[in-house]
Motif scaffolding. Structure first.
Motif, PDB file in Angstrom:
ATOM      1  N   ARG A 344      -6.578   2.644  -8.806  1.00  0.00           N
ATOM      2  CA  ARG A 344      -4.905   1.881  -8.782  1.00  0.00           C
ATOM      3  C   ARG A 344      -4.107   2.436 -10.048  1.00  0.00           C
ATOM      4  NH1 ARG A 344      -2.928  -4.074  -7.144  1.00  0.00           N
ATOM      5  NH2 ARG A 344      -0.148  -2.950  -6.637  1.00  0.00           N
ATOM      6  N   PRO A 346      -0.724   2.907 -12.928  1.00  0.00           N
ATOM      7  CA  PRO A 346      -0.054   1.772 -13.624  1.00  0.00           C
ATOM      8  C   PRO A 346       0.722   2.037 -13.449  1.00  0.00           C
ATOM      9  CG  PRO A 346      -0.741   3.730 -15.509  1.00  0.00           C
ATOM     10  CD  PRO A 346      -1.519   3.614 -13.334  1.00  0.00           C
ATOM     11  N   TYR A 347       1.594   1.066 -13.409  1.00  0.00           N
ATOM     12  CA  TYR A 347       3.419   0.670 -13.386  1.00  0.00           C
ATOM     13  C   TYR A 347       3.644  -0.155 -14.739  1.00  0.00           C
ATOM     14  CZ  TYR A 347       2.600  -0.469  -8.065  1.00  0.00           C
ATOM     15  OH  TYR A 347       2.569   0.357  -6.994  1.00  0.00           O
ATOM     16  N   THR A 348       5.044   0.698 -15.073  1.00  0.00           N
ATOM     17  CA  THR A 348       5.797   0.362 -16.032  1.00  0.00           C
ATOM     18  C   THR A 348       6.091  -0.701 -16.309  1.00  0.00           C
ATOM     19  OG1 THR A 348       7.777   2.014 -14.857  1.00  0.00           O
ATOM     20  CG2 THR A 348       6.155   3.284 -16.065  1.00  0.00           C
ATOM     21  N   THR A 351       8.947  -1.259 -13.240  1.00  0.00           N
ATOM     22  CA  THR A 351       8.343  -0.948 -11.533  1.00  0.00           C
ATOM     23  C   THR A 351       7.024  -2.462 -11.995  1.00  0.00           C
ATOM     24  OG1 THR A 351       6.453   0.625 -12.032  1.00  0.00           O
ATOM     25  CG2 THR A 351       8.903   0.942 -11.052  1.00  0.00           C
ATOM     26  N   ALA A 352       6.794  -3.124 -12.853  1.00  0.00           N
ATOM     27  CA  ALA A 352       5.924  -4.775 -12.095  1.00  0.00           C
ATOM     28  C   ALA A 352       5.888  -5.513 -11.968  1.00  0.00           C
ATOM     29  CB  ALA A 352       5.613  -4.907 -13.905  1.00  0.00           C
ATOM     30  N   LEU A 354       6.399  -4.897  -8.609  1.00  0.00           N
ATOM     31  CA  LEU A 354       5.954  -3.841  -7.496  1.00  0.00           C
ATOM     32  C   LEU A 354       4.406  -4.680  -7.025  1.00  0.00           C
ATOM     33  CD1 LEU A 354       7.475  -0.593  -7.539  1.00  0.00           C
ATOM     34  CD2 LEU A 354       8.019  -2.655  -6.040  1.00  0.00           C
ATOM     35  N   MET A 355       3.954  -4.831  -8.250  1.00  0.00           N
ATOM     36  CA  MET A 355       1.863  -5.596  -8.473  1.00  0.00           C
ATOM     37  C   MET A 355       2.070  -6.708  -7.787  1.00  0.00           C
ATOM     38  SD  MET A 355       1.332  -3.774 -12.101  1.00  0.00           S
ATOM     39  CE  MET A 355       0.205  -4.463 -11.403  1.00  0.00           C
ATOM     40  N   SER A 359       0.250  -6.100   0.364  1.00  0.00           N
ATOM     41  CA  SER A 359       0.563  -4.862   0.595  1.00  0.00           C
ATOM     42  C   SER A 359       0.551  -4.976   2.691  1.00  0.00           C
ATOM     43  CB  SER A 359      -1.115  -3.938   0.511  1.00  0.00           C
ATOM     44  OG  SER A 359      -1.715  -4.797   1.177  1.00  0.00           O
TER      45      SER A 359
END
Length: 512
Positions: A344, A346-348, A351-352, A354-355, A359
Motif C-alpha cells: 500500500r 503512503p498518503y500525504t 490525503t490521510a 482517505l485511509m 474499500s
C-alpha cells in the motif's frame, strides 16, 4: 489554441462556474458580441421610428403588424431544430479528435519489434517513424488551415526534415490525381518487409503486429480525410440557420413595446430595452455560434484543435522513443514492498483521511435481512427434509409395474450406474425398489419377478425386442465375470439416496 479551464472546476463549490463567466478568450461574448449589437441596434431603430417618425395612422398599422409577428413567431421550431443540430455537431467534433493520427502506439510497437543496436537498426527505426509522421503531416495539411500555413508546399515539408529529396522525387513521380497522404504508409510497409528479410524483425508474429498497428494509424488518417470531405448535409445547416434568423427577424417587430394607452393585451408596460428578448437572442444565437465553431475544428478559432502542437509532440516523442530509449533499461531492483504481505502506497497529510474509508465491496454488501427471511423455503409446499425431496424426485423417474429384474428400467440402470463408477450399497438399492418390504409369498405391486442383481455383477443379456420397429440391440459394456450374487428384498420402501445419479439422457438413448 484550446482553452483549458479544467483546473478551475476541479472542485464543485458555490458559484463554481461564475469565475468562468469573466473569461474572454474562447467565450461566447467574443463570438456573439457583433451579432448582439447588430440585433439591439435594429431593435432600437424600429422602436425610435415607431415613437417619433410614424404618424398616428401609421402607428396603428405598425401595431397590428407587431401583434401579428408576436403571435406567429412561436410557430418556428427553433429549439427543436437547433438542439438536434448542435448535438450532431458536438458528436462529430469529438469523433474527429479521436481520429487524430497519434504515433504513440505505433512507436511502442516499432521499438519492441525492430531490433538492432548498430547504425542500420537505428536507421530502420527512425525512418519507420519518420514515414508515419510524414503521413500525418500530409493529411493534416490537407484538412487544417493552420498546418497548411506552416507547410504550404512539399518543399516546406522537405526542408522541415519529414521527407528527403529522393523521397520527394518518388512522391511526385507517382501518377495519381488523388490525395497521396497514404504513400508514406506504403513506404513504411516496404521498409518493414525489408527489415523482416534481414532479421531485424525476428518473427512473423511481430511483423504482423507492426503492420496491424500501422493500419490503425492509416485508418485514422483516412477518417480525417473523409470528415473533411463529407460535411454535415448543407440542407440541415441551412434549415437551422434560416430558422434562427427568421425567428429573430420576427422578434425585431413582434417584441416591440406598444403604447399602453391603446389597451393591447400584454402591452401595459413601455420599456426601451427588451431584456428578455436579448437573453433569448443570446441563448439561441449563441447556440448556433457553438455549432459554427465546432463544425470544423481544424481552423484557427480559439477552441480548434492544436494540430501544429500535435505534429511537434508526436515527431519528437516518437524519435526519442525509437532511438535514445531503445533497449535503455534501468537496473532491476527489488521494490519497496518486496516482502510486504499487503502493498500500500503512503498518503500525504492532505490525503490521510482517505485511509480511513473502507474499500468498496459492492452495492449489495450493505443490505441486511431478518433471520426469518434468510431461511430456505421448500418447493411446492414440501414438508419433508431436503434429502427426501431428492429421493421422491428420483422415484418418480422409476416406473412401477415393470419387470425390474428381467431387463426392466431399474435393471437397465445398473450398468449405467456401474459405468459412472457409482458406489451404491445393497441397502440403498433395496430401499429404492417399489416392492421392498412385501411379505413372503405375496405378489409384488411393482411386478418384480425376482431378486435384484448386485451392482458388482454384470447384467444378464436381455432378449432383443422383435417387431417391425424394434431397434437394433445396443451391447452394454461388461465387467469381468464373477459369481452372481442375489440380493434379498427386505426392508420398507424409502427414498433413494440424494447422491444417486440419474442418467436420464443415457437411458433414453439406450431405449431408443
Amino acid at each position: 489554441m484550446t482553452v483549458t479551464y479544467t483546473a478551475r472546476v476541479a472542485k464543485a463549490r458555490f458559484g463554481g462556474f461564475s469565475k468562468l463567466l469573466l473569461l474572454w478568450r474562447g467565450s461566447i461574448y467574443k463570438l456573439l458580441w457583433r451579432e448582439l449589437l447588430c440585433f439591439l441596434g435594429l431593435f432600437m431603430a424600429l422602436s425610435a421610428a415607431y415613437r417619433f417618425v410614424l404618424t398616428e395612422e401609421q402607428k396603428r398599422y405598425f401595431e397590428k403588424l407587431v401583434l401579428y409577428c408576436d403571435r406567429y413567431a412561436s410557430l418556428i421550431p427553433v429549439s427543436f431544430v437547433l438542439g438536434f443540430y448542435v448535438t450532431l455537431v458536438v458528436h462529430r467534433w469529438w469523433n474527429q479528435y479521436l481520429s487524430m493520427p497519434l504515433t504513440d502506439a505505433l512507436m511502442c510497437v516499432v521499438v519492441g519489434t525492430v531490433h538492432g543496436h548498430d547504425e542500420r537498426g537505428r536507421l530502420y527505426r527512425r525512418t519507420l517513424m519518420r514515414y508515419a509522421g510524414l503521413s500525418g503531416v500530409l493529411i493534416l495539411r490537407s484538412v487544417s488551415t493552420a498546418v497548411f500555413k506552416r507547410f504550404p508546399t512539399i518543399d516546406h515539408v522537405v526542408e522541415a526534415g519529414f521527407m528527403t529529396r529522393e523521397e520527394r522525387k518518388k512522391f511526385e513521380n507517382l501518377n495519381s490525381s488523388y490525395n497521396k497522404y497514404w504513400v508514406p504508409c506504403v513506404w513504411f510497409c516496404n521498409l518493414a518487409a525489408q527489415a523482416r528479410r534481414e532479421g531485424r524483425i525476428r518473427d512473423n508474429g511481430a511483423f504482423k503486429l507492426l503492420l496491424e498497428e500501422l493500419n490503425v494509424f492509416r485508418s485514422k488518417c483516412g477518417m480525417l480525410f473523409h470528415y473533411d470531405w463529407i460535411s454535415v448535409p448543407l440542407v440541415y445547416t441551412q434549415v437551422v440557420t434560416i430558422a434562427v434568423y427568421s425567428y429573430f427577424l420576427a422578434c425585431l417587430i413582434g417584441r416591440q413595446f406598444l403604447d399602453p394607452a391603446q389597451g393591447y393585451k400584454d402591452h401595459d408596460l413601455d420599456l426601451c430595452v427588451p431584456i428578455f428578448t436579448l437573453l433569448q437572442f443570446f441563448f439561441y444565437a449563441g447556440w448556433l455560434k457553438v455549432a459554427e465553431q465546432l463544425i470544423n475544428p481544424f481552423g484557427e478559432d480559439d477552441d480548434d484543435f492544436e494540430t501544429n502542437f500535435l505534429i511537434d509532440r508526436c515527431f519528437q516523442v516518437s524519435m526519442l522513443a525509437v532511438d535514445e530509449m531503445y533497449d535503455d533499461l534501468a537496473m532491476l531492483e527489488k521494490d519497496l514492498y518486496w516482502d510486504a504481505a499487503e502493498a500500500r502506497a503512503p498518503y500525504t497529510a492532505a490525503t490521510a483521511f482517505l485511509m480511513q474509508q473502507p474499500s468498496f465491496q459492492g452495492s449489495t454488501f450493505d443490505i441486511t435481512l431478518a433471520k426469518e427471511d434468510m431461511q430456505f423455503q421448500r418447493q411446492d409446499g414440501l414438508e419433508a427434509p431436503l434429502s427426501e425431496a431428492h429421493g421422491d424426485f428420483l422415484q418418480r423417474l422409476l416406473p412401477v409395474g415393470t419387470g425390474m429384474g428381467t431387463g426392466g428400467l431399474l435393471g437397465r440402470r445398473v450398468p449405467l450406474l456401474r459405468r459412472k463408477n457409482s458406489q451404491v450399497s445393497e441397502e440403498s438399492m433395496a430401499a429404492s425398489c417399489a416392492c421392498a418390504g412385501a411379505p413372503d409369498g405375496a405378489v409384488p405391486e411393482c411386478g418384480c419377478e425376482g431378486p435384484l442383481v448386485d451392482l458388482g455383477q454384470p447384467e444378464p443379456e436381455s432378449e432383443p425386442l422383435t417387431g417391425p420397429e424394434s431397434p437394433a440391440p445396443v451391447p452394454a459394456p461388461r465387467a469381468p465375470a464373477e459369481p452372481l450374487t442375489v440380493v434379498p428384498l427386505s426392508g420398507t420402501r424409502g427414498p433413494a439416496p440424494p447422491w444417486l445419479p440419474s442418467p436420464i439422457g443415457e437411458e433414453e438413448e439406450s431405449l431408443a
